[in-house]
Design a protein around this motif. Structure first.
Motif, PDB file in Angstrom:
ATOM      1  N   LYS A   1       0.826  -1.206   0.000  1.00  0.00           N
ATOM      2  CA  LYS A   1       0.000   0.000   0.000  1.00  0.00           C
ATOM      3  C   LYS A   1       0.864   1.261   0.000  1.00  0.00           C
ATOM      4  O   LYS A   1       1.961   1.276   0.555  1.00  0.00           O
ATOM      5  N   GLU A   2       0.343   2.307  -0.608  1.00  0.00           N
ATOM      6  CA  GLU A   2       0.922   3.655  -0.596  1.00  0.00           C
ATOM      7  C   GLU A   2       2.331   3.728  -1.163  1.00  0.00           C
ATOM      8  O   GLU A   2       3.141   4.533  -0.732  1.00  0.00           O
ATOM      9  N   ARG A   3       2.641   2.854  -2.132  1.00  0.00           N
ATOM     10  CA  ARG A   3       3.926   2.917  -2.810  1.00  0.00           C
ATOM     11  C   ARG A   3       3.715   2.656  -4.282  1.00  0.00           C
ATOM     12  O   ARG A   3       2.767   1.994  -4.680  1.00  0.00           O
ATOM     13  N   SER A   4       4.603   3.201  -5.102  1.00  0.00           N
ATOM     14  CA  SER A   4       4.566   2.932  -6.530  1.00  0.00           C
ATOM     15  C   SER A   4       6.003   2.875  -7.029  1.00  0.00           C
ATOM     16  O   SER A   4       6.936   3.243  -6.311  1.00  0.00           O
ATOM     17  N   GLN A   5       6.176   2.407  -8.248  1.00  0.00           N
ATOM     18  CA  GLN A   5       7.521   2.306  -8.801  1.00  0.00           C
ATOM     19  C   GLN A   5       7.510   2.694 -10.268  1.00  0.00           C
ATOM     20  O   GLN A   5       6.484   2.628 -10.935  1.00  0.00           O
TER      21      GLN A   5
ATOM     22  N   LYS B   1      11.503   3.107  -6.289  1.00  0.00           N
ATOM     23  CA  LYS B   1      10.276   3.012  -5.500  1.00  0.00           C
ATOM     24  C   LYS B   1       9.988   4.389  -4.907  1.00  0.00           C
ATOM     25  O   LYS B   1      10.885   5.071  -4.424  1.00  0.00           O
TER      26      LYS B   1
ATOM     27  N   ALA C   1       3.779   7.156  -2.180  1.00  0.00           N
ATOM     28  CA  ALA C   1       2.651   7.759  -2.882  1.00  0.00           C
ATOM     29  C   ALA C   1       2.118   8.997  -2.175  1.00  0.00           C
ATOM     30  O   ALA C   1       1.552   9.880  -2.814  1.00  0.00           O
TER      31      ALA C   1
ATOM     32  N   VAL D   1       4.689  -4.084  -5.767  1.00  0.00           N
ATOM     33  CA  VAL D   1       4.552  -2.630  -5.788  1.00  0.00           C
ATOM     34  C   VAL D   1       3.992  -2.231  -7.140  1.00  0.00           C
ATOM     35  O   VAL D   1       4.525  -2.640  -8.179  1.00  0.00           O
ATOM     36  N   ARG D   2       2.930  -1.416  -7.150  1.00  0.00           N
ATOM     37  CA  ARG D   2       2.309  -1.047  -8.427  1.00  0.00           C
ATOM     38  C   ARG D   2       3.223  -0.144  -9.238  1.00  0.00           C
ATOM     39  O   ARG D   2       4.047   0.596  -8.696  1.00  0.00           O
ATOM     40  N   LYS D   3       3.047  -0.197 -10.546  1.00  0.00           N
ATOM     41  CA  LYS D   3       3.873   0.592 -11.467  1.00  0.00           C
ATOM     42  C   LYS D   3       3.144   1.862 -11.861  1.00  0.00           C
ATOM     43  O   LYS D   3       1.939   1.866 -12.041  1.00  0.00           O
ATOM     44  N   GLU D   4       3.914   2.935 -12.014  1.00  0.00           N
ATOM     45  CA  GLU D   4       3.347   4.206 -12.489  1.00  0.00           C
ATOM     46  C   GLU D   4       3.306   4.172 -14.007  1.00  0.00           C
ATOM     47  O   GLU D   4       4.088   3.497 -14.655  1.00  0.00           O
ATOM     48  N   LYS D   5       2.387   4.952 -14.565  1.00  0.00           N
ATOM     49  CA  LYS D   5       2.292   5.041 -16.021  1.00  0.00           C
ATOM     50  C   LYS D   5       3.072   6.200 -16.543  1.00  0.00           C
ATOM     51  O   LYS D   5       3.333   7.145 -15.908  1.00  0.00           O
TER      52      LYS D   5
END
Length: 56
Positions: A16-20, A30, A33, A52-56
């Protein structure tokens, strides 16, 4: 004496609350968010951070 737990009982779902994202040098970075600050950079392998979710 301590014992190891059952295998496979690690993280469930995404972190949660992180992106890469992939930085200009080719490493995965990383980011927190909430604040937008960079937290970590993965240099050990070309694969992204797990969970960890990826940013677009």
């Amino acid at each position: 004496m301590a014992k190891n737990g059952q295998p496979g009982n690690g993280r469930i779902g995404a972190v949660k609350e992180r992106s890469q994202f992939k930085g200009p040098n080719g490493n995965w970075v990383k980011r927190d968010a909430e604040t937008g600050r960079f937290m970590d950079q993965k240099t050990s392998s070309p694969k992204p951070f797990k969970g960890v979710r990826k940013e677009k």
